[in-house]
Design an enzyme around this catalytic site. Structure first.
Site, mmCIF file in Angstrom:
data_model
loop_
_atom_site.group_PDB
_atom_site.id
_atom_site.type_symbol
_atom_site.label_atom_id
_atom_site.label_comp_id
_atom_site.label_asym_id
_atom_site.label_seq_id
_atom_site.Cartn_x
_atom_site.Cartn_y
_atom_site.Cartn_z
ATOM 1 N N CYS A 163 1.299 -1.351 0.325
ATOM 2 C CA CYS A 163 -0.030 0.011 0.004
ATOM 3 C C CYS A 163 0.916 1.455 -0.164
ATOM 4 O O CYS A 163 0.425 2.418 0.027
ATOM 5 C CB CYS A 163 -0.482 -0.159 0.990
ATOM 6 N N HIS A 303 -2.598 7.881 6.915
ATOM 7 C CA HIS A 303 -2.388 6.858 5.638
ATOM 8 C C HIS A 303 -4.469 6.199 6.129
ATOM 9 O O HIS A 303 -4.938 5.628 5.022
ATOM 10 C CB HIS A 303 -1.398 5.588 6.166
ATOM 11 N N GLU A 314 -0.800 4.881 13.727
ATOM 12 C CA GLU A 314 -0.213 6.031 13.255
ATOM 13 C C GLU A 314 -0.663 7.751 13.907
ATOM 14 O O GLU A 314 -0.124 8.574 13.415
ATOM 15 C CB GLU A 314 -1.037 6.294 11.806
ATOM 16 N N LYS A 335 -9.715 8.125 2.847
ATOM 17 C CA LYS A 335 -9.792 6.583 3.035
ATOM 18 C C LYS A 335 -11.334 6.210 3.557
ATOM 19 O O LYS A 335 -12.179 5.389 2.669
ATOM 20 C CB LYS A 335 -9.005 5.591 3.727
ATOM 21 N N HIS A 340 -9.654 1.807 -0.106
ATOM 22 C CA HIS A 340 -8.390 2.166 0.197
ATOM 23 C C HIS A 340 -8.252 1.160 -1.198
ATOM 24 O O HIS A 340 -8.513 0.322 -1.234
ATOM 25 C CB HIS A 340 -7.982 0.803 1.597
ATOM 26 N N PHE A 400 2.008 -3.317 4.153
ATOM 27 C CA PHE A 400 2.416 -5.498 4.329
ATOM 28 C C PHE A 400 4.009 -5.405 4.432
ATOM 29 O O PHE A 400 4.422 -4.462 3.327
ATOM 30 C CB PHE A 400 1.482 -5.828 3.488
#
Length: 416
Positions: A163, A303, A314, A335, A340, A400
């Protein structure tokens, strides 16, 4: 060397182009909906964010048969960005192709082409496999096809870091332009993985929201009722170039791509390091690269995926990177509206950050009805005006594998 943004394009769950996507963000609309496909009926998750305008309405049918859906989306966004920057699509332009590069990412690549052709071979035999399968499924297919369309000869690149992919693609192009390898670049990302296999796989990981009865409320970053992210598709592309190159051709300028920072957690294949050290480190490196201080930052497009651990990590990472200056920073997660886009997320959110600074208006985070207590950041839940003067913003992308990428943009050099 100063690198500026001169073109932006997008196709997303909120709109078929950048203006409609941006307007929907300001209005706080959700692009998430229930899946009506027969194959979705037995899945534990039956919601997703499909692009609002299907690529079949934009890409010629014969051409589409040779392109994975992710590539079709990339070409649509790239054409908008390229023309927005003042160039002719697949035509003659007064630029040196040996000084033009593409850096366009995908986290997964041509998944539809891979799985659809496997189904064809299994059910009907190997002769039913398309001869275009490999050029369709390869991860670099979107970048390669965009490179062919614009005639790029200074390199075509496809960073793959889950991502964080498209923000890494932006960072790569920024570095190469600064190194003198190119004058202009087409950058961004694309993804199209709304398919029963990835939905089932993400659901098995407990990563996706199961709010099937309220899809528009499923993506809810920092809300105590969040239960995972929403899988979406789409693409976003920017045209970046040296300030000298842009001024020489009289280009309209949105703002400046000021810096980037990249770190890795070395913690877990899917979970972020709960200390947030890698995330805050990426932001700190990006600020240093941009020659800015935490007090210069006005806006962060986070994010913010709507996962239980990720959102909290975050929030504290932003605070750690910006310190007390975070009190004056407007934070949002788009988002909450788009879902996403995986490998396409960073580019879309960097584009949204550019637009926020350019228009002096930060889009909201929707569905934040019951915030986590004691969050150390100021999250906008309605469009928030940004101050006069020079503005700077950060967009975060985490993937990831422990990938952390932060991109800094400013409104400096923007056309008035």
């Amino acid at each position: 060397m100063t690198v500026v943004i001169t073109g932006i394009g997008a196709t997303t769950p909120l709109g078929g182009d950048l203006p409609s996507t941006w307007q929907a963000m300001l209005e706080g609309r959700s692009g998430v909906a229930a899946l009506s496909d027969d194959w979705a009926a037995d899945l534990p998750v039956r919601i997703a964010g499909r692009v609002l305008v299907d690529p079949s309405e934009r890409v010629e049918r014969v051409k589409a048969r040779r392109l994975d859906r992710s590539t079709q989306l990339a070409l649509i966004a790239a054409q908008e960005a390229w023309e927005d920057a003042g160039f002719a699509w697949e035509g003659d332009n007064d630029i040196d192709p040996h000084r033009l590069m593409v850096s366009l990412a995908s986290g997964i690549g041509g998944l539809h082409s891979l799985l659809d052709n496997w189904d064809a071979q299994r059910d009907k035999g190997p002769r039913r496999v398309s001869p275009f399968t490999i050029p369709m499924l390869m991860a670099n297919a979107p970048a390669a096809n965009v490179g062919l369309a614009v005639g790029a000869k200074a390199g075509v690149h496809t960073p793959v870091s889950a991502c964080a992919s498209s923000n890494e693609a932006i960072a790569l192009a920024l570095d190469r332009i600064r190194l003198g390898r190119a004058d202009i670049a087409v950058v961004g990302g694309t993804e199209s993985t709304i398919h029963p296999l990835p939905i089932a796989a993400f659901a098995q990981m407990q990563a996706l929201s199961k709010r099937n009865d309220e899809p528009e409320k499923a993506s809810r970053p920092w809300d105590r009722g969040r239960d995972g992210f929403v899988l979406s598709e789409g693409a976003a592309v920017l045209v970046i170039e040296t300030l000298e190159h842009a001024l020489a051709r009289g280009a309209r300028i949105y703002g400046t791509l000021a810096g980037s920072g990249i770190t890795s957690d070395s913690h877990d294949i899917v979970q972020p390091d709960p200390s947030g050290e890698g995330q805050s480190g990426a932001m700190e490196l990006a600020l240093r690269d941009a020659d800015l201080t935490p007090g210069d930052i006005d806006h962060v497009n986070a994010h913010g995926t709507s996962t239980p651990q990720g959102d909290l990590t975050e929030a504290h990472s932003i605070r750690r990177a910006l310190g007390d200056a975070a009190d004056a920073v407007v934070v949002t997660s788009t988002k909450s509206m788009t879902g996403h886009l995986l490998g396409g997320a960073g580019a879309l959110e960097t584009a949204a950050t550019v637009m926020a600074l350019n228009r002096r208006l930060a889009p909201p985070t929707i569905n934040l009805d019951d915030p986590e207590p004691d969050l150390p950041i100021d999250i906008a839940t309605s469009p928030r005006p940004l101050p006069d003067g020079d503005l700077a913003g950060v967009n975060n992308s985490f993937g990831f594998g422990g990938h952390n990428v932060a991109v800094v943009v400013t409104n400096q050099n923007a056309s008035r």
